[in-house]
Design a protein around this motif. Structure first.
Motif, PDB file in Angstrom:
ATOM      1  N   THR A 125       1.012   5.181  -3.784  1.00  8.32           N
ATOM      2  CA  THR A 125       1.434   4.006  -3.043  1.00  8.32           C
ATOM      3  C   THR A 125       0.870   4.050  -1.647  1.00  8.32           C
ATOM      4  O   THR A 125       0.454   5.089  -1.152  1.00  8.32           O
ATOM      5  N   ALA A 126       0.899   2.895  -0.993  1.00  7.46           N
ATOM      6  CA  ALA A 126       0.415   2.843   0.379  1.00  7.46           C
ATOM      7  C   ALA A 126       1.230   3.758   1.278  1.00  7.46           C
ATOM      8  O   ALA A 126       0.744   4.249   2.285  1.00  7.46           O
ATOM      9  N   TYR A 127       2.504   4.018   0.904  1.00  5.24           N
ATOM     10  CA  TYR A 127       3.350   4.848   1.734  1.00  5.24           C
ATOM     11  C   TYR A 127       2.975   6.321   1.642  1.00  5.24           C
ATOM     12  O   TYR A 127       3.484   7.131   2.402  1.00  5.24           O
ATOM     13  N   SER A 128       2.109   6.706   0.716  1.00  7.26           N
ATOM     14  CA  SER A 128       1.745   8.107   0.566  1.00  7.26           C
ATOM     15  C   SER A 128       0.616   8.525   1.497  1.00  7.26           C
ATOM     16  O   SER A 128       0.221   9.672   1.511  1.00  7.26           O
ATOM     17  N   LEU A 129       0.073   7.591   2.277  1.00  6.47           N
ATOM     18  CA  LEU A 129      -1.086   7.896   3.110  1.00  6.47           C
ATOM     19  C   LEU A 129      -0.697   8.665   4.357  1.00  6.47           C
ATOM     20  O   LEU A 129       0.250   8.308   5.057  1.00  6.47           O
ATOM     21  N   GLU A 130      -1.449   9.718   4.660  1.00  3.13           N
ATOM     22  CA  GLU A 130      -1.214  10.526   5.840  1.00  3.13           C
ATOM     23  C   GLU A 130      -2.509  10.675   6.627  1.00  3.13           C
ATOM     24  O   GLU A 130      -3.610  10.443   6.107  1.00  3.13           O
ATOM     25  N   LYS A 131      -2.373  11.070   7.862  1.00  5.54           N
ATOM     26  CA  LYS A 131      -3.512  11.250   8.753  1.00  5.54           C
ATOM     27  C   LYS A 131      -4.542  12.183   8.121  1.00  5.54           C
ATOM     28  O   LYS A 131      -4.217  13.251   7.625  1.00  5.54           O
ATOM     29  N   GLY A 132      -5.793  11.751   8.138  1.00  5.81           N
ATOM     30  CA  GLY A 132      -6.877  12.553   7.589  1.00  5.81           C
ATOM     31  C   GLY A 132      -7.191  12.282   6.138  1.00  5.81           C
ATOM     32  O   GLY A 132      -8.188  12.788   5.619  1.00  5.81           O
ATOM     33  N   GLN A 133      -6.366  11.489   5.451  1.00  6.21           N
ATOM     34  CA  GLN A 133      -6.602  11.197   4.044  1.00  6.21           C
ATOM     35  C   GLN A 133      -7.529   9.997   3.873  1.00  6.21           C
ATOM     36  O   GLN A 133      -7.495   9.059   4.670  1.00  6.21           O
ATOM     37  N   CYS A 134      -8.312  10.034   2.830  1.00  8.37           N
ATOM     38  CA  CYS A 134      -9.187   8.924   2.457  1.00  8.37           C
ATOM     39  C   CYS A 134      -8.685   8.348   1.135  1.00  8.37           C
ATOM     40  O   CYS A 134      -8.094   9.066   0.323  1.00  8.37           O
ATOM     41  N   PHE A 135      -8.932   7.060   0.904  1.00  5.45           N
ATOM     42  CA  PHE A 135      -8.360   6.413  -0.262  1.00  5.45           C
ATOM     43  C   PHE A 135      -9.221   5.241  -0.716  1.00  5.45           C
ATOM     44  O   PHE A 135     -10.063   4.735   0.035  1.00  5.45           O
ATOM     45  N   THR A 136      -8.973   4.812  -1.940  1.00  5.94           N
ATOM     46  CA  THR A 136      -9.563   3.593  -2.481  1.00  5.94           C
ATOM     47  C   THR A 136      -8.423   2.653  -2.873  1.00  5.94           C
ATOM     48  O   THR A 136      -7.298   3.087  -3.109  1.00  5.94           O
ATOM     49  N   THR A 137      -8.717   1.361  -2.932  1.00  3.58           N
ATOM     50  CA  THR A 137      -7.741   0.365  -3.374  1.00  3.58           C
ATOM     51  C   THR A 137      -8.244  -0.269  -4.664  1.00  3.58           C
ATOM     52  O   THR A 137      -9.450  -0.303  -4.913  1.00  3.58           O
ATOM     53  N   PRO A 138      -7.355  -0.779  -5.504  1.00  2.00           N
ATOM     54  CA  PRO A 138      -7.790  -1.400  -6.763  1.00  2.00           C
ATOM     55  C   PRO A 138      -8.775  -2.537  -6.554  1.00  2.00           C
ATOM     56  O   PRO A 138      -9.698  -2.725  -7.339  1.00  2.00           O
ATOM     57  N   SER A 139      -8.588  -3.306  -5.478  1.00  2.00           N
ATOM     58  CA  SER A 139      -9.456  -4.459  -5.230  1.00  2.00           C
ATOM     59  C   SER A 139     -10.725  -4.078  -4.470  1.00  2.00           C
ATOM     60  O   SER A 139     -11.654  -4.878  -4.374  1.00  2.00           O
ATOM     61  N   GLY A 140     -10.752  -2.861  -3.903  1.00  2.00           N
ATOM     62  CA  GLY A 140     -11.885  -2.469  -3.082  1.00  2.00           C
ATOM     63  C   GLY A 140     -11.925  -3.183  -1.750  1.00  2.00           C
ATOM     64  O   GLY A 140     -12.938  -3.160  -1.052  1.00  2.00           O
ATOM     65  N   SER A 141     -10.808  -3.807  -1.344  1.00  2.00           N
ATOM     66  CA  SER A 141     -10.766  -4.575  -0.115  1.00  2.00           C
ATOM     67  C   SER A 141      -9.602  -4.127   0.755  1.00  2.00           C
ATOM     68  O   SER A 141      -8.571  -3.669   0.251  1.00  2.00           O
ATOM     69  N   LEU A 142      -9.758  -4.278   2.065  1.00  2.00           N
ATOM     70  CA  LEU A 142      -8.682  -3.972   3.009  1.00  2.00           C
ATOM     71  C   LEU A 142      -8.065  -5.251   3.554  1.00  2.00           C
ATOM     72  O   LEU A 142      -7.513  -5.263   4.647  1.00  2.00           O
ATOM     73  N   GLN A 143      -8.161  -6.319   2.815  1.00  2.00           N
ATOM     74  CA  GLN A 143      -7.598  -7.609   3.211  1.00  2.00           C
ATOM     75  C   GLN A 143      -6.394  -7.926   2.328  1.00  2.00           C
ATOM     76  O   GLN A 143      -6.323  -7.513   1.170  1.00  2.00           O
ATOM     77  N   GLY A 144      -5.435  -8.681   2.883  1.00  2.00           N
ATOM     78  CA  GLY A 144      -4.323  -9.174   2.088  1.00  2.00           C
ATOM     79  C   GLY A 144      -3.210  -8.153   1.925  1.00  2.00           C
ATOM     80  O   GLY A 144      -2.913  -7.376   2.817  1.00  2.00           O
ATOM     81  N   VAL A 145      -2.585  -8.146   0.744  1.00  2.00           N
ATOM     82  CA  VAL A 145      -1.443  -7.288   0.459  1.00  2.00           C
ATOM     83  C   VAL A 145      -1.849  -6.244  -0.561  1.00  2.00           C
ATOM     84  O   VAL A 145      -2.535  -6.537  -1.532  1.00  2.00           O
ATOM     85  N   THR A 146      -1.446  -5.003  -0.338  1.00  2.00           N
ATOM     86  CA  THR A 146      -1.773  -3.938  -1.276  1.00  2.00           C
ATOM     87  C   THR A 146      -0.574  -3.038  -1.456  1.00  2.00           C
ATOM     88  O   THR A 146       0.307  -2.971  -0.607  1.00  2.00           O
ATOM     89  N   TYR A 147      -0.513  -2.360  -2.586  1.00  2.72           N
ATOM     90  CA  TYR A 147       0.532  -1.379  -2.822  1.00  2.72           C
ATOM     91  C   TYR A 147      -0.057  -0.101  -3.405  1.00  2.72           C
ATOM     92  O   TYR A 147       0.158   0.980  -2.892  1.00  2.72           O
ATOM     93  N   ASP A 148      -0.801  -0.235  -4.482  1.00  2.47           N
ATOM     94  CA  ASP A 148      -1.390   0.937  -5.117  1.00  2.47           C
ATOM     95  C   ASP A 148      -2.639   1.386  -4.376  1.00  2.47           C
ATOM     96  O   ASP A 148      -3.522   0.580  -4.091  1.00  2.47           O
ATOM     97  N   VAL A 149      -2.713   2.655  -4.087  1.00  4.13           N
ATOM     98  CA  VAL A 149      -3.914   3.256  -3.528  1.00  4.13           C
ATOM     99  C   VAL A 149      -4.122   4.591  -4.216  1.00  4.13           C
ATOM    100  O   VAL A 149      -3.181   5.201  -4.719  1.00  4.13           O
ATOM    101  N   ASP A 150      -5.346   5.039  -4.239  1.00  4.14           N
ATOM    102  CA  ASP A 150      -5.671   6.330  -4.832  1.00  4.14           C
ATOM    103  C   ASP A 150      -6.319   7.206  -3.781  1.00  4.14           C
ATOM    104  O   ASP A 150      -7.375   6.860  -3.236  1.00  4.14           O
ATOM    105  N   GLU A 151      -5.698   8.347  -3.485  1.00  3.65           N
ATOM    106  CA  GLU A 151      -6.301   9.283  -2.541  1.00  3.65           C
ATOM    107  C   GLU A 151      -7.518   9.936  -3.180  1.00  3.65           C
ATOM    108  O   GLU A 151      -7.481  10.334  -4.351  1.00  3.65           O
TER     109      GLU A 151
END
Length: 377
Positions: free
Chosen positions: A117-143
């Motif tokens: 989830t977006a709440y799992s992100l911490e300083k120094g971590q890199c991630f991808t999103t299902p849509s490949g975009s940083l626009q709009g609303v997101t929830y699922d992310v993959d570190e």
């Protein structure tokens, strides 16, 4: 036209309108036992689960009354439901009085640290999103490892104060103010950042705010909506020697002032705002010059830094005059001279002498290279 009845065993039609349905001979109904009270069962289930204990207690009491009045079964379920719900209600009251319920959201977010989830992100971590975009609303992310292609890299996070949801505009302004200021602690040398990288952020929505979400996550992303990053952008103070560190601290004055460029794209749309900004840049240059002058530079960098300091002094004067400009022509005249001095070759020469990156950032692009750097969660 009437529809004939279904055929009989030998293809004949039975006589009369009340012929029995095949396979279901007529017989008297058997006598059934008294029904079990549904309210009693519900009270028992709520009591066992400790879910809505007040409701479970009420259902149990109502069930007992109906069982006596209607002769229904299930008294044992109703009594057990009342007892268990009473215990659950006492536990809920104790939890609320000690403030333990306020820890629920923190516990949820701690549990989410291991999930996607977006709440799992911490300083120094890199991630991808299902849509490949940083626009709009997101929830699922993959570190993912920062060495692999990714959509964003987290460099800081902070919590907004409690209270009513401040609104999308206020949340965005808070993210703008803090995230751009916090980037230097993670990527101290902005010249080392790729030109297609800018600051983005994940912010609470009105819905997540009601569940206790207050966190804003600051991250780097590609200015191209479908662009990706490869490799970590981290270059904090621990990665520089004393001379490089001092130089970057001094340059930070200018960087933060440049971040405050007014939102209006044209000076004529907000001359007063641009004059205020020019004054901020002038004061930032004053602070940068003072720090550069106060440091003892190594032999190879002493003359280049001195030449840079001379240019910055002149730039400080020009930006100061732009802040006092009476009209657009005067503003543009002093702004142009001041800007040229800020991006003069002396900066590149000093940086090269100190072993720092020599590709200047795009100050003219202003703050927030993307159309909308905000991402809600």
């Amino acid at each position: 036209m009437s529809i004939p009845p279904p055929p009989g065993p030998q293809g004949q039609y039975p006589q009369g309108p009340y012929a029995p349905q095949w396979g279901h001979p007529l017989a008297p109904y058997p006598r059934l036992p008294a029904p079990v009270s549904g309210l009693a069962v519900a009270a028992f289930v709520l009591g066992v689960l400790c879910f809505l204990p007040a409701v479970g207690l009420v259902l149990g009491l109502v069930a007992l009354a109906r069982i006596r009045r209607r002769g229904e079964r299930g008294k044992g379920f109703a009594v057990a439901g009342c007892v268990l719900s009473s215990v659950g209600l006492a536990l809920w009251t104790l939890t609320l009085s000690t403030g333990a319920a306020g820890d629920f959201w923190d516990g949820f977010r701690d549990a989410a640290r291991g999930g996607g989830t977006a709440y799992s992100l911490e300083k120094g971590q890199c991630f991808t999103t299902p849509s490949g975009s940083l626009q709009g609303v997101t929830y699922d992310v993959d570190e993912v490892p920062c060495a692999r292609e990714h959509d964003g890299e987290v460099f800081a996070s902070f919590d907004l104060p409690d209270g009513a949801y401040p609104g999308d505009g206020e949340v965005t302004r808070a993210a703008d103010d803090r995230c751009y200021a916090l980037q230097d602690a993670y990527a101290m040398d902005r010249w080392a950042l790729p030109t297609d990288v800018d600051v983005y952020y994940l912010t609470p929505t009105a819905a997540s705010w009601r569940t206790g979400d207050r966190e804003i996550t600051c991250l780097f992303g590609n200015t191209d909506e479908r662009g990706t990053l490869t490799g970590s952008l981290r270059n904090d103070g621990a990665r520089f020697d004393a001379d490089q560190h001092t130089y970057l601290l001094a340059e930070g004055y200018l960087n933060r002032a440049m971040d405050e460029v007014p939102a209006a794209e044209a000076v004529e749309d907000d001359l007063a705002g641009y004059r205020t900004w020019a004054g901020q840049v002038s004061e930032a240059l004053r602070g940068e010059v003072a720090m550069l002058d106060g440091h003892e530079w190594p032999a190879g960098a002493e003359r280049p830094v001195a030449a840079l300091t001379d240019d910055l002094r002149s730039a400080q004067e020009e930006w100061g005059l732009a802040a006092k400009a009476a009209d657009l022509d005067a503003y543009y005249e002093h702004y142009g001279k001041g800007y040229d001095l800020v991006v003069a070759d002396s900066t590149v020469t000093a940086r090269k002498a100190l072993g720092l990156a020599i590709t200047p950032p795009d100050y003219e692009g202003g703050e927030g290279g993307g159309d909308d750097p905000g991402v809600e969660v």
